[in-house]
Design a protein around this motif. Structure first.
Motif, PDB file in Angstrom:
ATOM      1  N   GLY A  26      88.080  24.649  86.094  1.00  0.00           N
ATOM      2  CA  GLY A  26      87.555  24.733  84.724  1.00  0.00           C
ATOM      3  C   GLY A  26      86.356  23.813  84.567  1.00  0.00           C
ATOM      4  N   SER A  27      85.666  23.561  85.691  1.00  0.00           N
ATOM      5  CA  SER A  27      84.609  22.542  85.687  1.00  0.00           C
ATOM      6  C   SER A  27      83.331  23.013  85.006  1.00  0.00           C
ATOM      7  CB  SER A  27      84.288  22.110  87.124  1.00  0.00           C
ATOM      8  OG  SER A  27      83.767  23.211  87.839  1.00  0.00           O
ATOM      9  N   SER A  28      83.259  24.305  84.648  1.00  0.00           N
ATOM     10  CA  SER A  28      82.071  24.775  83.916  1.00  0.00           C
ATOM     11  C   SER A  28      82.281  24.652  82.410  1.00  0.00           C
ATOM     12  CB  SER A  28      81.781  26.240  84.270  1.00  0.00           C
ATOM     13  OG  SER A  28      82.855  27.048  83.801  1.00  0.00           O
ATOM     14  N   GLY A  29      83.477  24.243  81.994  1.00  0.00           N
ATOM     15  CA  GLY A  29      83.790  24.183  80.564  1.00  0.00           C
ATOM     16  C   GLY A  29      83.259  22.913  79.909  1.00  0.00           C
ATOM     17  N   PHE A  30      83.614  22.776  78.642  1.00  0.00           N
ATOM     18  CA  PHE A  30      83.137  21.662  77.820  1.00  0.00           C
ATOM     19  C   PHE A  30      83.586  20.311  78.386  1.00  0.00           C
ATOM     20  CE2 PHE A  30      84.210  19.160  73.850  1.00  0.00           C
ATOM     21  CZ  PHE A  30      82.915  18.756  73.592  1.00  0.00           C
ATOM     22  N   VAL A  31      84.868  20.174  78.665  1.00  0.00           N
ATOM     23  CA  VAL A  31      85.381  18.910  79.212  1.00  0.00           C
ATOM     24  C   VAL A  31      85.029  18.802  80.691  1.00  0.00           C
ATOM     25  CG1 VAL A  31      87.482  17.578  79.699  1.00  0.00           C
ATOM     26  CG2 VAL A  31      87.272  18.805  77.532  1.00  0.00           C
ATOM     27  N   GLY A  32      85.169  19.919  81.420  1.00  0.00           N
ATOM     28  CA  GLY A  32      84.962  19.902  82.871  1.00  0.00           C
ATOM     29  C   GLY A  32      83.543  19.490  83.257  1.00  0.00           C
TER      30      GLY A  32
ATOM     31  N   ARG B  42      85.601  30.262  89.863  1.00  0.00           N
ATOM     32  CA  ARG B  42      86.097  31.633  90.020  1.00  0.00           C
ATOM     33  C   ARG B  42      84.997  32.583  90.479  1.00  0.00           C
ATOM     34  NH1 ARG B  42      87.891  33.213  84.732  1.00  0.00           N
ATOM     35  NH2 ARG B  42      86.224  31.777  84.157  1.00  0.00           N
TER      36      ARG B  42
ATOM     37  N   GLY C 136      91.374  24.642  83.728  1.00  0.00           N
ATOM     38  CA  GLY C 136      91.057  26.067  83.551  1.00  0.00           C
ATOM     39  C   GLY C 136      92.001  26.798  82.615  1.00  0.00           C
ATOM     40  N   GLY C 137      91.463  27.795  81.953  1.00  0.00           N
ATOM     41  CA  GLY C 137      92.235  28.664  81.057  1.00  0.00           C
ATOM     42  C   GLY C 137      91.259  29.355  80.129  1.00  0.00           C
TER      43      GLY C 137
ATOM     44  N   SER D 271      97.531  30.123  86.333  1.00  0.00           N
ATOM     45  CA  SER D 271      96.638  29.278  87.130  1.00  0.00           C
ATOM     46  C   SER D 271      97.319  27.958  87.494  1.00  0.00           C
ATOM     47  CB  SER D 271      95.325  29.021  86.383  1.00  0.00           C
ATOM     48  OG  SER D 271      95.564  28.342  85.168  1.00  0.00           O
TER      49      SER D 271
ATOM     50  N   ALA E 289      95.773  19.872  82.218  1.00  0.00           N
ATOM     51  CA  ALA E 289      95.527  19.876  80.774  1.00  0.00           C
ATOM     52  C   ALA E 289      96.738  20.431  80.029  1.00  0.00           C
ATOM     53  CB  ALA E 289      94.298  20.738  80.459  1.00  0.00           C
ATOM     54  N   SER E 290      96.985  19.841  78.862  1.00  0.00           N
ATOM     55  CA  SER E 290      97.904  20.396  77.877  1.00  0.00           C
ATOM     56  C   SER E 290      97.215  20.141  76.532  1.00  0.00           C
ATOM     57  CB  SER E 290      99.273  19.717  77.981  1.00  0.00           C
ATOM     58  OG  SER E 290     100.175  20.262  77.043  1.00  0.00           O
ATOM     59  N   ALA E 291      97.914  20.254  75.462  1.00  0.00           N
ATOM     60  CA  ALA E 291      97.224  20.111  74.166  1.00  0.00           C
ATOM     61  C   ALA E 291      98.166  19.533  73.121  1.00  0.00           C
ATOM     62  CB  ALA E 291      96.695  21.466  73.712  1.00  0.00           C
TER      63      ALA E 291
ATOM     64  N   PHE F 127      95.543  16.930  74.984  1.00  0.00           N
ATOM     65  CA  PHE F 127      94.271  16.637  74.322  1.00  0.00           C
ATOM     66  C   PHE F 127      94.338  16.918  72.817  1.00  0.00           C
ATOM     67  CE2 PHE F 127      92.603  18.092  78.604  1.00  0.00           C
ATOM     68  CZ  PHE F 127      92.142  16.851  79.010  1.00  0.00           C
TER      69      PHE F 127
ATOM     70  N   VAL G  94      88.610  17.595  70.959  1.00  0.00           N
ATOM     71  CA  VAL G  94      87.604  16.810  71.682  1.00  0.00           C
ATOM     72  C   VAL G  94      86.247  17.041  71.017  1.00  0.00           C
ATOM     73  CG1 VAL G  94      86.543  16.347  73.910  1.00  0.00           C
ATOM     74  CG2 VAL G  94      88.934  17.080  73.814  1.00  0.00           C
TER      75      VAL G  94
HETATM   76  N1  LIG Z   1      88.253  20.880  73.997  1.00  0.00           N
HETATM   77  C1  LIG Z   1      89.306  20.610  73.236  1.00  0.00           C
HETATM   78  O1  LIG Z   1      89.180  20.151  72.065  1.00  0.00           O
HETATM   79  C2  LIG Z   1      90.702  20.837  73.789  1.00  0.00           C
HETATM   80  C3  LIG Z   1      91.801  20.509  72.992  1.00  0.00           C
HETATM   81  C4  LIG Z   1      93.076  20.737  73.489  1.00  0.00           C
HETATM   82  C5  LIG Z   1      93.257  21.270  74.771  1.00  0.00           C
HETATM   83  N2  LIG Z   1      92.160  21.596  75.523  1.00  0.00           N
HETATM   84  C6  LIG Z   1      92.384  22.215  76.848  1.00  0.00           C
HETATM   85  O2  LIG Z   1      91.690  21.489  77.856  1.00  0.00           O
HETATM   86  C7  LIG Z   1      91.146  22.380  78.818  1.00  0.00           C
HETATM   87  C8  LIG Z   1      89.646  22.128  78.932  1.00  0.00           C
HETATM   88  O3  LIG Z   1      89.073  22.304  77.635  1.00  0.00           O
HETATM   89  P1  LIG Z   1      87.571  22.791  77.446  1.00  0.00           P
HETATM   90  O4  LIG Z   1      87.229  22.589  76.014  1.00  0.00           O
HETATM   91  O5  LIG Z   1      86.707  22.222  78.517  1.00  0.00           O
HETATM   92  O6  LIG Z   1      87.751  24.355  77.710  1.00  0.00           O
HETATM   93  P2  LIG Z   1      86.586  25.445  77.933  1.00  0.00           P
HETATM   94  O7  LIG Z   1      85.250  24.896  77.590  1.00  0.00           O
HETATM   95  O8  LIG Z   1      87.063  26.673  77.241  1.00  0.00           O
HETATM   96  O9  LIG Z   1      86.604  25.663  79.512  1.00  0.00           O
HETATM   97  C9  LIG Z   1      87.715  26.194  80.169  1.00  0.00           C
HETATM   98  C10 LIG Z   1      87.290  26.630  81.564  1.00  0.00           C
HETATM   99  O10 LIG Z   1      88.394  27.354  82.119  1.00  0.00           O
HETATM  100  C11 LIG Z   1      87.918  28.299  83.064  1.00  0.00           C
HETATM  101  N3  LIG Z   1      88.552  29.597  82.778  1.00  0.00           N
HETATM  102  C12 LIG Z   1      88.183  30.549  81.887  1.00  0.00           C
HETATM  103  N4  LIG Z   1      88.999  31.604  81.953  1.00  0.00           N
HETATM  104  C13 LIG Z   1      89.927  31.309  82.914  1.00  0.00           C
HETATM  105  C14 LIG Z   1      91.033  32.007  83.463  1.00  0.00           C
HETATM  106  N5  LIG Z   1      91.362  33.236  83.054  1.00  0.00           N
HETATM  107  N6  LIG Z   1      91.780  31.392  84.440  1.00  0.00           N
HETATM  108  C15 LIG Z   1      91.444  30.160  84.879  1.00  0.00           C
HETATM  109  N7  LIG Z   1      90.382  29.461  84.417  1.00  0.00           N
HETATM  110  C16 LIG Z   1      89.652  30.033  83.440  1.00  0.00           C
HETATM  111  C17 LIG Z   1      86.390  28.379  82.911  1.00  0.00           C
HETATM  112  O11 LIG Z   1      85.814  27.639  83.994  1.00  0.00           O
HETATM  113  P3  LIG Z   1      85.335  28.368  85.348  1.00  0.00           P
HETATM  114  O12 LIG Z   1      84.567  29.569  84.926  1.00  0.00           O
HETATM  115  O13 LIG Z   1      84.497  27.302  86.000  1.00  0.00           O
HETATM  116  O14 LIG Z   1      86.584  28.709  86.101  1.00  0.00           O
HETATM  117  C18 LIG Z   1      86.129  27.632  81.608  1.00  0.00           C
HETATM  118  O15 LIG Z   1      84.887  26.992  81.636  1.00  0.00           O
HETATM  119  C19 LIG Z   1      91.476  23.803  78.354  1.00  0.00           C
HETATM  120  O16 LIG Z   1      92.587  24.278  79.057  1.00  0.00           O
HETATM  121  C20 LIG Z   1      91.806  23.624  76.887  1.00  0.00           C
HETATM  122  O17 LIG Z   1      92.750  24.565  76.408  1.00  0.00           O
HETATM  123  C21 LIG Z   1      90.897  21.380  75.072  1.00  0.00           C
END
Ligand SMILES: NC(=O)c1ccc[n+]([C@@H]2O[C@H](COP(=O)([O-])OP(=O)(O)OC[C@H]3O[C@@H](n4cnc5c(N)ncnc54)[C@H](OP(=O)(O)O)[C@@H]3O)[C@@H](O)[C@H]2O)c1
Length: 296
Positions: free
Chosen positions: A7-13, A32, A65-66, A89, A110-112, A162, A165
């Motif tokens: 999930g390294s392309s995401g907001f936190v990653g 992926r 990831g998710g 995953s 990660a959890s939430a 989390f 964020v």
């Molecule tokens: N940001 C918050 O406020 C917050 C709060 C509570 C929990 N969380 C949890 O913390 C984690 C990271 O948050 P984030 O904000 O960085 O999330 P995000 O920006 O949505 O990034 C999640 C990353 O997961 C990967 N992904 C997408 N679809 C997927 C699939 N079907 N299977 C596996 N990987 C997949 C993608 O990365 P790739 O394309 O590189 O695989 C995507 O960039 C998430 O699981 C989120 O639910 C976040």
């Protein structure tokens, strides 16, 4: 230390990879897509494919990831995707790690804050508080349980619950900022509900702390030590933007706009990061004002 991040392309990653690299760690990004850089290794969580050879020597694995929670309205189909993408995953990765000749020391998954349910009023929630009811609470419990294969293989598993964020390029603040910048932002519902927020900067620091500190294991609330009411949060945000805070956004309008995801914005979760504090972690942004200032 060699660290693998999904999930390294995401907001936190994205911020985590930058933070780890700046701290001198080597990072393998589990992606992926077809790898486009030397530090990328392809995995396919749906098909259960993990590039074990690229994980040789990895000391810590961070699984973020998710399917993105805000990517879609929470229809029944989308909720299934939110659930399945995380559980599948996590199971795939946790099981694969047990097959490594030298297993990683720690698996941070990660959890939430949704673990505690949609609404717990003024109750102070630490990691010993029981889970709540509803869709997100069920998802988070299944998500944490999905890491069991790693736990059974004596890998220290950390579940990072989390909060919202908040960072400069997005996160929980993204949909709110344009409204507040126009002077149109207000609190949600009655504004009395507690919001558990954390800066992106402290989120990355907390993740680094958990993997660098030997002995980290179990659930960790990754939220700032001072949860605020939504009303107070919007008051500080409007003040920092030098804009008036206008009329509240009624609950039914949020329900219409974002569907069931409105539960997250209207529910009250007063969470404290008790286990991070016990372990000696110190926040650079402990309160709403510092978090908002860092984001702006
Ligand atoms: N940001 C918050 O406020 C917050 C709060 C509570 C929990 N969380 C949890 O913390 C984690 C990271 O948050 P984030 O904000 O960085 O999330 P995000 O920006 O949505 O990034 C999640 C990353 O997961 C990967 N992904 C997408 N679809 C997927 C699939 N079907 N299977 C596996 N990987 C997949 C993608 O990365 P790739 O394309 O590189 O695989 C995507 O960039 C998430 O699981 C989120 O639910 C976040």
């Amino acid at each position: 230390m060699l660290v693998a991040v999904s999930g390294s392309s995401g907001f936190v990653g994205t911020a985590l990879v930058a933070g780890l690299t700046a701290a001198g760690h080597d990072v393998v990004r589990l992606v992926r897509h077809r790898p486009a850089a030397a530090n990328e290794a392809q995995w396919d969580p749906e098909q259960g494919v993990v590039p074990l050879a690229r994980l040789a020597g990895v000391e810590a694995v961070v699984h973020l990831g998710g399917v993105s929670v805000g990517a879609h309205r929470w229809t029944r189909k989308f909720k299934r995707q939110l659930h399945q993408s995380r559980i599948r995953s996590t199971t795939v990765l946790a099981s694969a790690l047990t097959g490594l000749a030298a297993r990683p020391r720690v698996f941070v998954c990660a959890s939430a804050m949704g673990y505690y349910g949609p609404d717990r009023g003024r109750e102070l929630l630490d990691e010993e508080s029981g889970p709540g009811d509803g869709f997100l609470a069920g998802l988070c419990q299944d998500w944490e349980q999905a890491a069991a294969p790693a736990k059974a293989a004596d890998i220290a598993v950390c579940h990072t619950r989390f909060g919202f964020v908040i960072g400069p390029d997005g996160g929980a603040l993204k949909p709110l900022l344009p409204l507040f910048r126009l002077g149109l932002g207000g609190h949600f519902g009655n504004g009395e509900q507690f919001w558990s927020v954390i800066s992106l900067h402290d989120t990355v620091r907390a993740l680094r702390f958990l993997i660098e500190q030997h002995g980290s294991v179990g659930p960790y609330n990754v939220t700032s030590p001072e949860p605020v009411s939504n009303g107070e949060f919007s008051r500080v945000l409007a003040a920092e933007l030098h804009r008036p805070r206008l009329l509240p956004v009624p609950g039914f309008a949020l329900q219409l706009a974002v569907g069931q995801a409105s539960e997250e914005l209207l529910g009250s979760l007063r969470i404290v990061p008790a286990r991070l504090a016990e372990a000696g972690f110190e926040f650079d942004h402990p309160d709403a004002r510092a978090i908002i200032r860092a984001a702006l």
